[in-house]
Design a protein around this motif. Sequence first.
Motif, PDB file in Angstrom:
ATOM      1  N   THR A  46       4.458   8.105  -3.390  1.00  0.00           N
ATOM      2  CA  THR A  46       3.286   7.236  -3.388  1.00  0.00           C
ATOM      3  C   THR A  46       2.986   6.796  -4.807  1.00  0.00           C
TER       4      THR A  46
ATOM      5  N   ASN B 144       0.846  -1.178   0.000  1.00  0.00           N
ATOM      6  CA  ASN B 144       0.000   0.000   0.000  1.00  0.00           C
ATOM      7  C   ASN B 144       0.894   1.243   0.000  1.00  0.00           C
TER       8      ASN B 144
ATOM      9  N   ASN C  58       3.787   6.425   5.156  1.00  0.00           N
ATOM     10  CA  ASN C  58       3.649   6.580   6.610  1.00  0.00           C
ATOM     11  C   ASN C  58       4.783   5.937   7.398  1.00  0.00           C
TER      12      ASN C  58
ATOM     13  N   GLU D 148       0.307   4.230   0.840  1.00  0.00           N
ATOM     14  CA  GLU D 148       0.159   4.998   2.079  1.00  0.00           C
ATOM     15  C   GLU D 148       1.033   4.411   3.185  1.00  0.00           C
ATOM     16  N   GLU D 149       1.142   3.095   3.209  1.00  0.00           N
ATOM     17  CA  GLU D 149       1.977   2.458   4.219  1.00  0.00           C
ATOM     18  C   GLU D 149       3.442   2.837   4.022  1.00  0.00           C
TER      19      GLU D 149
END
Length: 80
Positions: A78, A10, A16, A12-13
């Motif tokens: 991303t 992912n 983050n 976003e992972e």
Amino acid sequence: MKSAAGLTVNPEELANRPDATFAEFGLDSLGLLGIVGELENRQGRPMPTDAERCKTPRDFLALVNTAPDTAPESVPTTGA
């Protein structure tokens, strides 16, 4: 990552957890080498030396986005 290393993560992972190791995402050195090769093919120029030895997404992005004359204009943080 999916097409070059056969791994789905992912975005976003990744964004983050930029200091997590690639191993924590399930990516080994051979997979990272595949990603480096794919980026070289897409950009039409070589990546910085040792890009495939980076241990974290943050390290990888810092290396490829700051190396003069060898890095692509920018590797996004991303996306797939």
